[in-house]
Scaffold this motif. Structure first.
Motif, PDB file in Angstrom:
ATOM      1  N   VAL A  20       0.851  -1.190   0.000  1.00 21.24           N
ATOM      2  CA  VAL A  20       0.000   0.000   0.000  1.00 21.24           C
ATOM      3  C   VAL A  20       0.885   1.238   0.000  1.00 21.24           C
ATOM      4  O   VAL A  20       1.779   1.373   0.846  1.00 21.24           O
ATOM      5  N   VAL A  21       0.657   2.151  -0.947  1.00 18.63           N
ATOM      6  CA  VAL A  21       1.490   3.354  -1.036  1.00 18.63           C
ATOM      7  C   VAL A  21       0.701   4.631  -0.764  1.00 18.63           C
ATOM      8  O   VAL A  21       1.292   5.686  -0.533  1.00 18.63           O
ATOM      9  N   TRP A  22      -0.620   4.533  -0.801  1.00 19.99           N
ATOM     10  CA  TRP A  22      -1.427   5.738  -0.522  1.00 19.99           C
ATOM     11  C   TRP A  22      -2.835   5.315  -0.157  1.00 19.99           C
ATOM     12  O   TRP A  22      -3.378   4.333  -0.684  1.00 19.99           O
ATOM     13  N   THR A  23      -3.432   6.033   0.790  1.00 18.68           N
ATOM     14  CA  THR A  23      -4.851   5.873   1.103  1.00 18.68           C
ATOM     15  C   THR A  23      -5.503   7.247   1.054  1.00 18.68           C
ATOM     16  O   THR A  23      -4.845   8.280   1.281  1.00 18.68           O
ATOM     17  N   ALA A  24      -6.786   7.272   0.749  1.00 24.78           N
ATOM     18  CA  ALA A  24      -7.530   8.535   0.740  1.00 24.78           C
ATOM     19  C   ALA A  24      -7.442   9.190   2.120  1.00 24.78           C
ATOM     20  O   ALA A  24      -7.280   8.505   3.140  1.00 24.78           O
ATOM     21  N   PRO A  25      -7.543  10.534   2.169  1.00 19.05           N
ATOM     22  CA  PRO A  25      -7.381  11.228   3.461  1.00 19.05           C
ATOM     23  C   PRO A  25      -8.320  10.737   4.547  1.00 19.05           C
ATOM     24  O   PRO A  25      -7.975  10.801   5.739  1.00 19.05           O
ATOM     25  N   ASP A  26      -9.503  10.242   4.166  1.00 17.88           N
ATOM     26  CA  ASP A  26     -10.452   9.803   5.179  1.00 17.88           C
ATOM     27  C   ASP A  26     -10.414   8.290   5.404  1.00 17.88           C
ATOM     28  O   ASP A  26     -11.347   7.699   5.951  1.00 17.88           O
ATOM     29  N   THR A  27      -9.321   7.664   4.956  1.00 16.88           N
ATOM     30  CA  THR A  27      -9.217   6.205   5.033  1.00 16.88           C
ATOM     31  C   THR A  27      -7.881   5.812   5.655  1.00 16.88           C
ATOM     32  O   THR A  27      -6.836   6.395   5.338  1.00 16.88           O
ATOM     33  N   ARG A  28      -7.920   4.821   6.552  1.00 16.17           N
ATOM     34  CA  ARG A  28      -6.693   4.302   7.153  1.00 16.17           C
ATOM     35  C   ARG A  28      -6.740   2.778   7.128  1.00 16.17           C
ATOM     36  O   ARG A  28      -7.775   2.173   7.426  1.00 16.17           O
ATOM     37  N   VAL A  29      -5.591   2.171   6.770  1.00 13.47           N
ATOM     38  CA  VAL A  29      -5.511   0.707   6.749  1.00 13.47           C
ATOM     39  C   VAL A  29      -4.188   0.276   7.376  1.00 13.47           C
ATOM     40  O   VAL A  29      -3.231   1.058   7.443  1.00 13.47           O
ATOM     41  N   THR A  30      -4.144  -0.986   7.815  1.00 19.48           N
ATOM     42  CA  THR A  30      -2.918  -1.572   8.352  1.00 19.48           C
ATOM     43  C   THR A  30      -2.626  -2.865   7.602  1.00 19.48           C
ATOM     44  O   THR A  30      -3.464  -3.783   7.593  1.00 19.48           O
ATOM     45  N   VAL A  31      -1.461  -2.917   6.951  1.00 22.62           N
ATOM     46  CA  VAL A  31      -1.086  -4.111   6.195  1.00 22.62           C
ATOM     47  C   VAL A  31      -0.761  -5.235   7.172  1.00 22.62           C
ATOM     48  O   VAL A  31       0.050  -5.060   8.091  1.00 22.62           O
ATOM     49  N   THR A  32      -1.371  -6.378   6.968  1.00 19.95           N
ATOM     50  CA  THR A  32      -1.160  -7.528   7.858  1.00 19.95           C
ATOM     51  C   THR A  32      -0.336  -8.637   7.213  1.00 19.95           C
ATOM     52  O   THR A  32       0.247  -9.464   7.917  1.00 19.95           O
ATOM     53  N   ALA A  33      -0.309  -8.692   5.906  1.00 21.91           N
ATOM     54  CA  ALA A  33       0.473  -9.723   5.204  1.00 21.91           C
ATOM     55  C   ALA A  33       0.737  -9.254   3.781  1.00 21.91           C
ATOM     56  O   ALA A  33      -0.093  -8.559   3.180  1.00 21.91           O
TER      57      ALA A  33
ATOM     58  N   GLY B  80     -12.388   6.416   0.238  1.00 19.26           N
ATOM     59  CA  GLY B  80     -12.135   5.003   0.505  1.00 19.26           C
ATOM     60  C   GLY B  80     -11.116   4.324  -0.392  1.00 19.26           C
ATOM     61  O   GLY B  80     -10.960   3.099  -0.332  1.00 19.26           O
ATOM     62  N   ARG B  81     -10.391   5.078  -1.214  1.00 15.05           N
ATOM     63  CA  ARG B  81      -9.437   4.431  -2.116  1.00 15.05           C
ATOM     64  C   ARG B  81      -8.137   4.052  -1.405  1.00 15.05           C
ATOM     65  O   ARG B  81      -7.636   4.795  -0.565  1.00 15.05           O
ATOM     66  N   VAL B  82      -7.625   2.899  -1.781  1.00 16.92           N
ATOM     67  CA  VAL B  82      -6.322   2.419  -1.311  1.00 16.92           C
ATOM     68  C   VAL B  82      -5.515   2.054  -2.553  1.00 16.92           C
ATOM     69  O   VAL B  82      -5.960   1.243  -3.372  1.00 16.92           O
ATOM     70  N   VAL B  83      -4.343   2.667  -2.697  1.00 18.59           N
ATOM     71  CA  VAL B  83      -3.516   2.465  -3.892  1.00 18.59           C
ATOM     72  C   VAL B  83      -2.327   1.580  -3.552  1.00 18.59           C
ATOM     73  O   VAL B  83      -1.661   1.786  -2.529  1.00 18.59           O
TER      74      VAL B  83
ATOM     75  N   GLY C  80      -4.161   5.411 -14.322  1.00 17.30           N
ATOM     76  CA  GLY C  80      -4.396   4.417 -15.360  1.00 17.30           C
ATOM     77  C   GLY C  80      -3.534   3.180 -15.227  1.00 17.30           C
ATOM     78  O   GLY C  80      -3.705   2.238 -16.012  1.00 17.30           O
ATOM     79  N   TRP C  81      -2.650   3.127 -14.197  1.00 15.14           N
ATOM     80  CA  TRP C  81      -1.749   1.971 -14.103  1.00 15.14           C
ATOM     81  C   TRP C  81      -1.351   1.584 -12.679  1.00 15.14           C
ATOM     82  O   TRP C  81      -0.484   0.735 -12.498  1.00 15.14           O
ATOM     83  N   LEU C  82      -1.991   2.142 -11.676  1.00 13.13           N
ATOM     84  CA  LEU C  82      -1.712   1.747 -10.297  1.00 13.13           C
ATOM     85  C   LEU C  82      -2.948   1.067  -9.720  1.00 13.13           C
ATOM     86  O   LEU C  82      -4.044   1.647  -9.691  1.00 13.13           O
ATOM     87  N   LEU C  83      -2.784  -0.172  -9.266  1.00 13.04           N
ATOM     88  CA  LEU C  83      -3.891  -0.955  -8.734  1.00 13.04           C
ATOM     89  C   LEU C  83      -4.526  -0.212  -7.556  1.00 13.04           C
ATOM     90  O   LEU C  83      -3.839   0.182  -6.613  1.00 13.04           O
ATOM     91  N   THR C  84      -5.842  -0.042  -7.630  1.00 12.50           N
ATOM     92  CA  THR C  84      -6.566   0.740  -6.634  1.00 12.50           C
ATOM     93  C   THR C  84      -7.764  -0.052  -6.121  1.00 12.50           C
ATOM     94  O   THR C  84      -8.481  -0.678  -6.900  1.00 12.50           O
ATOM     95  N   VAL C  85      -7.966  -0.025  -4.809  1.00 10.69           N
ATOM     96  CA  VAL C  85      -9.058  -0.750  -4.154  1.00 10.69           C
ATOM     97  C   VAL C  85     -10.009   0.259  -3.526  1.00 10.69           C
ATOM     98  O   VAL C  85      -9.584   1.251  -2.922  1.00 10.69           O
ATOM     99  N   ASP C  86     -11.308   0.025  -3.658  1.00  9.40           N
ATOM    100  CA  ASP C  86     -12.332   0.878  -3.062  1.00  9.40           C
ATOM    101  C   ASP C  86     -12.852   0.214  -1.786  1.00  9.40           C
ATOM    102  O   ASP C  86     -13.480  -0.848  -1.826  1.00  9.40           O
ATOM    103  N   THR C  87     -12.574   0.847  -0.644  1.00  8.50           N
ATOM    104  CA  THR C  87     -12.993   0.279   0.655  1.00  8.50           C
ATOM    105  C   THR C  87     -14.177   1.031   1.248  1.00  8.50           C
ATOM    106  O   THR C  87     -14.453   0.916   2.445  1.00  8.50           O
ATOM    107  N   THR C  88     -14.883   1.807   0.433  1.00  4.92           N
ATOM    108  CA  THR C  88     -15.969   2.655   0.948  1.00  4.92           C
ATOM    109  C   THR C  88     -16.970   1.879   1.793  1.00  4.92           C
ATOM    110  O   THR C  88     -17.420   2.348   2.851  1.00  4.92           O
TER     111      THR C  88
END
Length: 730
Positions: free
Chosen positions: A609-622, A639-642, A664-672
């Motif tokens: 994970v290299v970036w999360t939206a300002p209103d989103t926080r995540v913790t990498v577990t594996a 809710g985007r996580v890049v 257009g080329w960085l995998l992005t996940v929507d966690t909304t």
């Protein structure tokens, strides 16, 4: 010893002697080129592609891993889709492991090339014998095909996977005919076709499809049920393996430059009819357009000088014509493709098929002259051959009048060989005329090869003079400071041997301990390449450095940070003045050829994970190469996580949804819609993975079932003492 014993000993000597002569002559001709050009078999794509690829695969295998995806390699890291890594091929594994254990990449590649030239020679020998050629002429065919122009100057010198494909194809065809036509064990076909298909180079597979379809149609027309059944089994086996190897590339193509490849004729690495006139002239560069202009410096259309003597092998007996129908079908189709458009969607540069045309024509010559020599060396055939030599020489001269001296010299050598062949055929003083004629033809082939070494000593695809030392290659960027990328034209200055201490090229970067993304790929990721102006060999335009250090508008991070890049090698030929590094970056080394910039604080390798939206926080577990799991601490309206990964087809997101890729080329996940505390897993498998595994398992079941079924049928036949049934014959 009795007369019968003497005859048996003579036949045994011939069975061993002619194939042995084929091997020795092929090795001698191939190795002789090293006396003139020691790195002849380490040119271009072998140097910048295969050598590093084999090293990396061998390194992974020795660690007990079979690589599937490498995020740090970016567009070159989707190994399953790349295909040519041969991930399912034990022969490729052996090449890779020996490459990793070798100190000399040049010596290793040379040994591999010589080995496959011998494999090709023996395969052609067996195929010619199967189509009816006598042993001496089959031996000549085995020597001639590995000496043909495209095989020597393009495949053997540079395109390793194409050489391996061509070398295996005669074995596959021989084994297929052995199984279908002669009711022999399918094991040789199963092994040979498995190796051919899993090499991952499509042209040999295309040719296999042609011979399978031809066999099926021919036997269906004849209503030969057992042979139709055996052909269907062989086709099902090959089709399932082809799905496993090539479907990932097909499904990945839409995001790559191959996805919208057009049908057009750019006159690039294809031929016209006048070019084919030089198929018997070994010292001429035909008007084949490529990277080097309208004339590529190499005898790429040369097949064999004996083609000019074809009248001596005609007419073919009716039985030989019937037996040779598969040769006519494959040869006709290959000829049409070689003369066809240069780009047919993702299939391009059809001149790469000319080695298959060489196999067909040379085997046909061997079959014909086996029946016609010496009686067929009539005055009429002699003058017709002389006319062919004259006409083709004039046509070749018309294409390249600048080469009149070598065209004339080659014509004179061919005429002298024709005169000598007729004399051998007609002189009562000569015993064992066929042996004398074949050995003489091999000597003429050696004369022509010597001329090539004199007039055309190198492949048109040149070597870049990389160090012939794995230790020296490993010494480039030895102290890893995170992931790295090279910007600028890394090709400039390769002639200076000292420059290799500061930079490598394409897949040679696999030797470096640092993870470098400037690698070779056959599937360039289109939006990634457009943004960074990076090509399939990892070279960039001048603007790439500015792009890497620019701030992405949506995230506020630098593009280099989004890629998890911590080291940048900038070529001084492209950036003669020291680039101004942004805050957080430092010039770590001012070399003679490169600027080396490093991030003050190195980032983890790509994939996380290299970036999360300002209103989103995540913790990498594996996290590993193929998956990332993170726990959602908070998910806002954005809710985007890049992730620092390319969004290849085959990614699956469990617990959330995949969003539109950043830039257009960085995998992005929507966690909304993800509740706090829930875990999201992003994982990669090649697209249609369950289908691939099912196809592989079914292929293995068909192969094993075929072998078991045949074995049971043979046991029943022996127990019953009667003829095998149609099922047993299958």
């Amino acid at each position: 010893m009795t007369a019968d014993g003497t005859n048996r000993a003579r036949r045994r000597a011939q069975r061993v002697g002619w194939p042995l002569l084929t091997v020795l002559a092929t090795l001698a001709l191939a190795a002789a080129r090293l006396l003139v050009t020691p790195r002849f078999y380490f040119s271009d794509d072998t140097e910048r592609g295969s050598a590093g690829q084999w090293w990396q695969l061998g390194d992974q295998l020795l660690q007990g891993r079979l690589p599937m995806l490498d995020p740090s390699a970016w567009q070159a890291g989707n190994y399953w889709a790349e295909g040519q890594w041969g991930l399912l091929n034990p022969m490729t594994w052996l090449i890779a492991v020996t490459a990793r254990l070798s100190e000399s990449p040049v010596a290793h590649a040379t040994g591999v090339k010589l080995a496959f030239l011998v494999v090709l020679a023996l395969g052609v020998y067996l195929l010619a014998r199967q189509f009816g050629a006598h042993r001496p002429w089959a031996a000549l065919a085995g020597v001639l095909v590995p000496s043909s122009g495209f095989v020597v100057y393009m495949d053997a010198a540079s395109w390793s996977t194409d050489l391996i494909n061509v070398a295996l194809f005669p074995w596959v065809w021989w084994a297929l005919r052995r199984t279908v036509e002669h009711r022999r064990s399918p094991l040789p076909y199963l092994v040979a076709s498995y190796l051919l298909i899993t090499v991952g180079y499509v042209f040999g597979v295309m040719m296999l499809v042609v011979v399978l379809v031809e066999s099926l149609v021919r036997h269906a027309v004849r209503r030969d049920g057992p042979r139709v059944l055996r052909t269907l089994l062989a086709s099902a086996w090959g089709a399932l393996l082809t799905i496993v190897v090539y479907l990932p590339a097909v499904l990945t193509a839409p995001v790559t430059e191959r996805g919208n490849a057009p049908f057009e004729n750019l006159g690039f690495l294809n031929a016209d009819l006048t070019d084919l006139a030089s198929a018997g002239s070994p010292w001429v560069s035909a008007t084949i357009r490529s990277w080097f202009g309208d004339i590529t410096p190499g005898p790429l259309v040369y097949i064999a000088w004996v083609l000019l003597l074809f009248p001596l092998a005609l007419p073919l007996a009716r039985s030989a014509v019937r037996r040779a129908i598969p040769l006519f079908v494959l040869g006709g189709l290959v000829l049409a493709l070689v003369l066809g458009p240069s780009h047919m969607g993702p299939i391009r540069w059809p001149l790469r098929l000319i080695p298959y045309l060489a196999i067909v024509l040379i085997v046909l010559f061997a079959v014909g002259i086996s029946r016609r020599f010496p009686a067929g060396a009539t005055r009429r055939a002699f003058w017709l051959s002389a006319l062919v030599i004259a006409v083709t020489s004039v046509l070749t001269w018309g294409n390249g009048p600048y080469a009149w001296k070598v065209i004339g010299a080659a014509a004179l050598v061919s005429l002298a060989a024709l005169v000598a062949l007729r004399w051998v055929a007609r002189s009562p003083r000569v015993r064992r005329r066929t042996t004398v004629a074949v050995v003489g033809a091999m000597i003429v082939t050696a004369v022509f090869a010597a001329g090539q070494m004199r007039f055309l000593p190198e492949s048109p695809l040149p070597s870049r003079s990389a160090p012939d030392s794995a230790t020296a290659l490993q010494a480039v960027l030895p102290d890893a400071h995170g992931d790295a990328i090279v910007v600028g034209d890394a090709e400039d200055g390769w002639q200076d041997r000292d420059s290799w201490s500061e930079r490598l090229l394409a897949n040679l970067w696999y030797f470096s301990p640092t993870e470098v993304s400037s690698l070779y790929t056959v599937l360039p990721f289109e939006t990634f390449g457009d943004d960074l102006c990076i090509d399939l060999r990892g070279q960039t335009c001048e603007d790439a450095l500015e792009t890497l250090w620019s701030v992405d508008e949506e995230t506020g991070l630098r593009v280099a940070d989004l890629m998890s890049v911590s080291t940048i090698v900038a070529m001084k030929d492209t950036y003669p003045e020291q680039p101004e590094a942004p805050e957080g970056w430092t010039l770590a080394a001012d070399g003679e050829y490169t600027w080396l910039f490093e991030r003050d604080e190195a980032l983890p390798s790509a994939g996380g994970v290299v970036w999360t939206a300002p209103d989103t926080r995540v913790t990498v577990t594996a996290q590993d190469d193929t998956s990332v799991s993170f726990e959602v601490d908070e998910a806002g309206e954005d809710g985007r996580v890049v992730l620092s990964r390319l969004p290849y087809p085959g990614y699956a997101v469990a617990g959330a949804a995949e969003a539109e890729p950043l830039r257009g080329w960085l995998l992005t996940v929507d966690t909304t819609d993800v509740a706090p505390g829930e875990t999201v897993t992003v994982s990669f498998r090649p697209p249609a993975w369950p289908l691939l595994m099912g196809a592989y398992g079914l292929a293995m079941a068909i192969g094993l079932g075929w072998l078991i079924g045949r074995g049971v049928a043979r046991l029943r036949q022996r127990a019953g003492g009667g003829p095998a049934s149609a099922t047993a014959k299958a």
